[in-house]
Design a protein around this motif. Sequence first.
Motif, PDB file in Angstrom:
ATOM      1  N   GLU A  39       0.834  -1.204   0.000  1.00 14.69           N
ATOM      2  CA  GLU A  39       0.000   0.000   0.000  1.00 14.69           C
ATOM      3  C   GLU A  39       0.870   1.256   0.000  1.00 14.69           C
ATOM      4  O   GLU A  39       0.578   2.226  -0.685  1.00 14.69           O
ATOM      5  N   LYS A  40       1.949   1.222   0.757  1.00 18.10           N
ATOM      6  CA  LYS A  40       2.868   2.362   0.800  1.00 18.10           C
ATOM      7  C   LYS A  40       3.474   2.614  -0.576  1.00 18.10           C
ATOM      8  O   LYS A  40       3.562   3.763  -1.027  1.00 18.10           O
ATOM      9  N   ALA A  41       3.883   1.545  -1.258  1.00 17.14           N
ATOM     10  CA  ALA A  41       4.453   1.687  -2.603  1.00 17.14           C
ATOM     11  C   ALA A  41       3.429   2.274  -3.564  1.00 17.14           C
ATOM     12  O   ALA A  41       3.754   3.137  -4.390  1.00 17.14           O
ATOM     13  N   ARG A  42       2.175   1.837  -3.459  1.00 12.82           N
ATOM     14  CA  ARG A  42       1.119   2.370  -4.329  1.00 12.82           C
ATOM     15  C   ARG A  42       0.891   3.852  -4.063  1.00 12.82           C
ATOM     16  O   ARG A  42       0.802   4.658  -4.989  1.00 12.82           O
ATOM     17  N   ILE A  43       0.844   4.222  -2.788  1.00 13.74           N
ATOM     18  CA  ILE A  43       0.623   5.621  -2.427  1.00 13.74           C
ATOM     19  C   ILE A  43       1.798   6.486  -2.873  1.00 13.74           C
ATOM     20  O   ILE A  43       1.605   7.611  -3.352  1.00 13.74           O
ATOM     21  N   GLU A  44       3.023   5.971  -2.753  1.00 16.08           N
ATOM     22  CA  GLU A  44       4.183   6.728  -3.212  1.00 16.08           C
ATOM     23  C   GLU A  44       4.147   6.942  -4.721  1.00 16.08           C
ATOM     24  O   GLU A  44       4.535   8.008  -5.210  1.00 16.08           O
ATOM     25  N   ALA A  45       3.665   5.947  -5.472  1.00 13.25           N
ATOM     26  CA  ALA A  45       3.551   6.101  -6.923  1.00 13.25           C
ATOM     27  C   ALA A  45       2.503   7.162  -7.270  1.00 13.25           C
ATOM     28  O   ALA A  45       2.729   8.001  -8.150  1.00 13.25           O
ATOM     29  N   VAL A  46       1.380   7.150  -6.567  1.00 13.05           N
ATOM     30  CA  VAL A  46       0.344   8.169  -6.791  1.00 13.05           C
ATOM     31  C   VAL A  46       0.892   9.548  -6.435  1.00 13.05           C
ATOM     32  O   VAL A  46       0.683  10.526  -7.164  1.00 13.05           O
ATOM     33  N   ASN A  47       1.618   9.630  -5.337  1.00 11.31           N
ATOM     34  CA  ASN A  47       2.208  10.900  -4.907  1.00 11.31           C
ATOM     35  C   ASN A  47       3.194  11.418  -5.953  1.00 11.31           C
ATOM     36  O   ASN A  47       3.203  12.608  -6.274  1.00 11.31           O
ATOM     37  N   SER A  48       3.994  10.533  -6.504  1.00 11.38           N
ATOM     38  CA  SER A  48       4.949  10.927  -7.534  1.00 11.38           C
ATOM     39  C   SER A  48       4.227  11.473  -8.768  1.00 11.38           C
ATOM     40  O   SER A  48       4.630  12.494  -9.333  1.00 11.38           O
ATOM     41  N   ASP A  49       3.155  10.802  -9.175  1.00 10.05           N
ATOM     42  CA  ASP A  49       2.369  11.284 -10.318  1.00 10.05           C
ATOM     43  C   ASP A  49       1.775  12.663 -10.024  1.00 10.05           C
ATOM     44  O   ASP A  49       1.783  13.548 -10.890  1.00 10.05           O
ATOM     45  N   MET A  50       1.274  12.851  -8.818  1.00 12.54           N
ATOM     46  CA  MET A  50       0.698  14.152  -8.453  1.00 12.54           C
ATOM     47  C   MET A  50       1.765  15.249  -8.461  1.00 12.54           C
ATOM     48  O   MET A  50       1.496  16.376  -8.890  1.00 12.54           O
ATOM     49  N   GLN A  51       2.963  14.927  -8.005  1.00 17.58           N
ATOM     50  CA  GLN A  51       4.041  15.907  -8.022  1.00 17.58           C
ATOM     51  C   GLN A  51       4.399  16.297  -9.448  1.00 17.58           C
ATOM     52  O   GLN A  51       4.660  17.474  -9.733  1.00 17.58           O
ATOM     53  N   LYS A  52       4.389  15.322 -10.365  1.00 23.96           N
ATOM     54  CA  LYS A  52       4.666  15.624 -11.772  1.00 23.96           C
ATOM     55  C   LYS A  52       3.577  16.530 -12.352  1.00 23.96           C
ATOM     56  O   LYS A  52       3.875  17.487 -13.069  1.00 23.96           O
ATOM     57  N   HIS A  53       2.308  16.224 -12.040  1.00 25.66           N
ATOM     58  CA  HIS A  53       1.204  17.068 -12.514  1.00 25.66           C
ATOM     59  C   HIS A  53       1.328  18.477 -11.937  1.00 25.66           C
ATOM     60  O   HIS A  53       1.128  19.467 -12.650  1.00 25.66           O
ATOM     61  N   ASN A  54       1.652  18.580 -10.665  1.00 30.15           N
ATOM     62  CA  ASN A  54       1.814  19.894 -10.042  1.00 30.15           C
ATOM     63  C   ASN A  54       2.943  20.673 -10.698  1.00 30.15           C
ATOM     64  O   ASN A  54       2.827  21.883 -10.919  1.00 30.15           O
ATOM     65  N   ALA A  55       4.048  19.993 -11.006  1.00 34.06           N
ATOM     66  CA  ALA A  55       5.167  20.670 -11.670  1.00 34.06           C
ATOM     67  C   ALA A  55       4.737  21.182 -13.037  1.00 34.06           C
ATOM     68  O   ALA A  55       5.107  22.299 -13.431  1.00 34.06           O
ATOM     69  N   ARG A  56       3.940  20.395 -13.762  1.00 33.00           N
ATOM     70  CA  ARG A  56       3.438  20.866 -15.062  1.00 33.00           C
ATOM     71  C   ARG A  56       2.540  22.086 -14.896  1.00 33.00           C
ATOM     72  O   ARG A  56       2.610  23.032 -15.677  1.00 33.00           O
ATOM     73  N   PHE A  57       1.675  22.053 -13.874  1.00 33.84           N
ATOM     74  CA  PHE A  57       0.815  23.208 -13.619  1.00 33.84           C
ATOM     75  C   PHE A  57       1.650  24.446 -13.292  1.00 33.84           C
ATOM     76  O   PHE A  57       1.366  25.544 -13.776  1.00 33.84           O
ATOM     77  N   VAL A  58       2.678  24.290 -12.493  1.00 40.32           N
ATOM     78  CA  VAL A  58       3.538  25.431 -12.131  1.00 40.32           C
ATOM     79  C   VAL A  58       4.197  25.999 -13.379  1.00 40.32           C
ATOM     80  O   VAL A  58       4.229  27.224 -13.576  1.00 40.32           O
ATOM     81  N   ARG A  59       4.731  25.121 -14.247  1.00 37.55           N
ATOM     82  CA  ARG A  59       5.354  25.607 -15.489  1.00 37.55           C
ATOM     83  C   ARG A  59       4.322  26.321 -16.365  1.00 37.55           C
ATOM     84  O   ARG A  59       4.608  27.377 -16.940  1.00 37.55           O
ATOM     85  N   THR A  60       3.121  25.758 -16.450  1.00 37.93           N
ATOM     86  CA  THR A  60       2.078  26.384 -17.265  1.00 37.93           C
ATOM     87  C   THR A  60       1.677  27.735 -16.695  1.00 37.93           C
ATOM     88  O   THR A  60       1.530  28.707 -17.446  1.00 37.93           O
ATOM     89  N   ILE A  61       1.537  27.832 -15.392  1.00 35.76           N
ATOM     90  CA  ILE A  61       1.181  29.102 -14.755  1.00 35.76           C
ATOM     91  C   ILE A  61       2.252  30.142 -15.022  1.00 35.76           C
ATOM     92  O   ILE A  61       1.945  31.299 -15.364  1.00 35.76           O
TER      93      ILE A  61
END
Length: 115
Positions: A39-61
């Motif tokens: 479960e921890k590994a799954r949550i870390e993978a989701v967290n990593s994906d969210m961080q990538k999406h957030n980084a894209r949003f920051v670049r777009t902003i």
Amino acid sequence: METRDNLILSVLFIGVLAFLFVVVFGNRGLVAMWRISKEKARIEAVNSDMQKHNARFVRTIERLKNDPAFVESFARDEMGLVGEGEIVIRFKDAPPPLAARPESSKVSPDTLQAP
């Protein structure tokens, strides 16, 4: 005496088996720890994906704030806007501009990738 020794060994053996059962299958046993680690590994993978999406949003902003060409491109491609004096030609098979799409298909970090 031999019967007593056998009884003590039997009780000790049962106690060790019970202890091992609890260690392996108990609330904090090896099986539970294995499930938690998955479960921890799954949550870390989701967290990593969210961080990538957030980084894209920051670049777009940042680009929307500082890059007029990107703002114009966004307005044209995503919002369906046109410049003054331009002629709009719509094709039957073309998807509608983002502004005319349902809420579920509007702006996402995947549609606004900054180079």
